[in-house]
Design a protein around this motif. Sequence first.
Motif, short mmCIF file in Angstrom:
data_model
loop_
_atom_site.label_atom_id
_atom_site.label_comp_id
_atom_site.label_asym_id
_atom_site.label_seq_id
_atom_site.Cartn_x
_atom_site.Cartn_y
_atom_site.Cartn_z
N MET A 1 0.84 -1.17 0.00
CA MET A 1 0.00 0.00 0.00
C MET A 1 0.90 1.24 0.00
O MET A 1 1.81 1.35 0.81
CB MET A 1 -0.89 0.00 1.23
N TRP A 2 0.65 2.16 -0.94
CA TRP A 2 1.37 3.43 -1.02
C TRP A 2 0.52 4.53 -0.40
O TRP A 2 -0.70 4.57 -0.62
CB TRP A 2 1.64 3.80 -2.48
N CYS A 3 1.13 5.43 0.34
CA CYS A 3 0.42 6.54 0.98
C CYS A 3 1.14 7.85 0.71
O CYS A 3 2.36 7.94 0.84
CB CYS A 3 0.35 6.33 2.49
N ALA A 4 0.35 8.86 0.35
CA ALA A 4 0.88 10.22 0.20
C ALA A 4 0.74 10.90 1.55
O ALA A 4 -0.29 10.80 2.20
CB ALA A 4 0.08 10.98 -0.86
N THR A 5 1.81 11.61 1.98
CA THR A 5 1.78 12.28 3.27
C THR A 5 2.35 13.69 3.13
O THR A 5 2.89 14.05 2.08
CB THR A 5 2.63 11.52 4.32
N THR A 6 2.27 14.45 4.21
CA THR A 6 2.86 15.79 4.19
C THR A 6 4.38 15.74 4.29
O THR A 6 5.05 16.75 4.14
CB THR A 6 2.32 16.66 5.35
N GLY A 7 4.93 14.54 4.51
CA GLY A 7 6.37 14.39 4.60
C GLY A 7 6.98 13.53 3.50
O GLY A 7 8.15 13.18 3.55
N GLY A 8 6.18 13.16 2.49
CA GLY A 8 6.68 12.34 1.39
C GLY A 8 5.77 11.16 1.10
O GLY A 8 4.58 11.22 1.31
N ILE A 9 6.36 10.08 0.62
CA ILE A 9 5.61 8.88 0.23
C ILE A 9 6.07 7.72 1.10
O ILE A 9 7.26 7.53 1.33
CB ILE A 9 5.87 8.52 -1.24
N ILE A 10 5.11 6.94 1.56
CA ILE A 10 5.41 5.77 2.39
C ILE A 10 4.74 4.55 1.76
O ILE A 10 3.61 4.60 1.31
CB ILE A 10 4.87 5.94 3.82
N ARG A 11 5.48 3.45 1.74
CA ARG A 11 4.92 2.17 1.27
C ARG A 11 4.99 1.17 2.41
O ARG A 11 6.04 0.92 2.98
CB ARG A 11 5.71 1.64 0.09
N PHE A 12 3.84 0.61 2.73
CA PHE A 12 3.77 -0.43 3.74
C PHE A 12 3.54 -1.76 3.04
O PHE A 12 2.63 -1.89 2.23
CB PHE A 12 2.62 -0.16 4.71
N ARG A 13 4.38 -2.71 3.33
CA ARG A 13 4.26 -4.05 2.73
C ARG A 13 3.65 -4.99 3.77
O ARG A 13 4.35 -5.45 4.67
CB ARG A 13 5.61 -4.55 2.28
N PRO A 29 10.82 16.79 -4.95
CA PRO A 29 11.15 18.20 -4.99
C PRO A 29 10.52 19.00 -3.84
O PRO A 29 10.86 20.15 -3.63
CB PRO A 29 10.60 18.65 -6.34
N HIS A 30 9.58 18.38 -3.13
CA HIS A 30 8.90 19.02 -2.01
C HIS A 30 8.35 17.92 -1.11
O HIS A 30 7.92 16.87 -1.61
CB HIS A 30 7.75 19.90 -2.53
N PRO A 31 8.35 18.10 0.20
CA PRO A 31 7.88 17.02 1.08
C PRO A 31 6.38 16.77 1.01
O PRO A 31 5.93 15.63 1.19
CB PRO A 31 8.29 17.48 2.48
N ARG A 32 5.58 17.81 0.72
CA ARG A 32 4.12 17.62 0.71
C ARG A 32 3.69 16.89 -0.56
O ARG A 32 3.82 17.40 -1.67
CB ARG A 32 3.37 18.93 0.80
N THR A 33 3.17 15.68 -0.37
CA THR A 33 2.69 14.86 -1.47
C THR A 33 1.18 14.71 -1.30
O THR A 33 0.71 14.32 -0.24
CB THR A 33 3.38 13.47 -1.45
N ARG A 34 0.43 15.02 -2.35
CA ARG A 34 -1.03 15.02 -2.24
C ARG A 34 -1.67 13.70 -2.68
O ARG A 34 -2.70 13.32 -2.18
CB ARG A 34 -1.60 16.17 -3.04
#
Length: 107
Positions: A1-13, A29-34
């Motif tokens: 599962m991929w998640c967009a966060t205010t600090g980047g992108i996180i993938r939980f396996r 290029p910026h930490p905020r990922t929508r």
Amino acid sequence: MWCATTGGIIRFRYGEGGLETYGYPENLPHPRTREVCLDSEGRLWAATEKGLVLIVGGETIVFTSFEGIPGTGVTYAVTEAGGYIWAGSDGGLARGNAAGFIPIEEG
């Protein structure tokens, strides 16, 4: 599962434990990922405050107004449909692929 966060992108396996992350300034290029989108070829796309990002093979490619994303670079949404990647930005809508984008005009 991929998640967009205010600090980047996180993938939980699930079942494997651990997290995979992509952050600023190493990969984004910026930490905020929508929003994030995994396309039909397994490439990861991310809508960020400073452009649309493609992450493939550990490399990051940033698409801004120079590559056809309309507006100032703030990208809100990304999805795949009809064989194209579609990006919604502060300047409107664009469609394209890893080679570049074209703005979609009204009408």
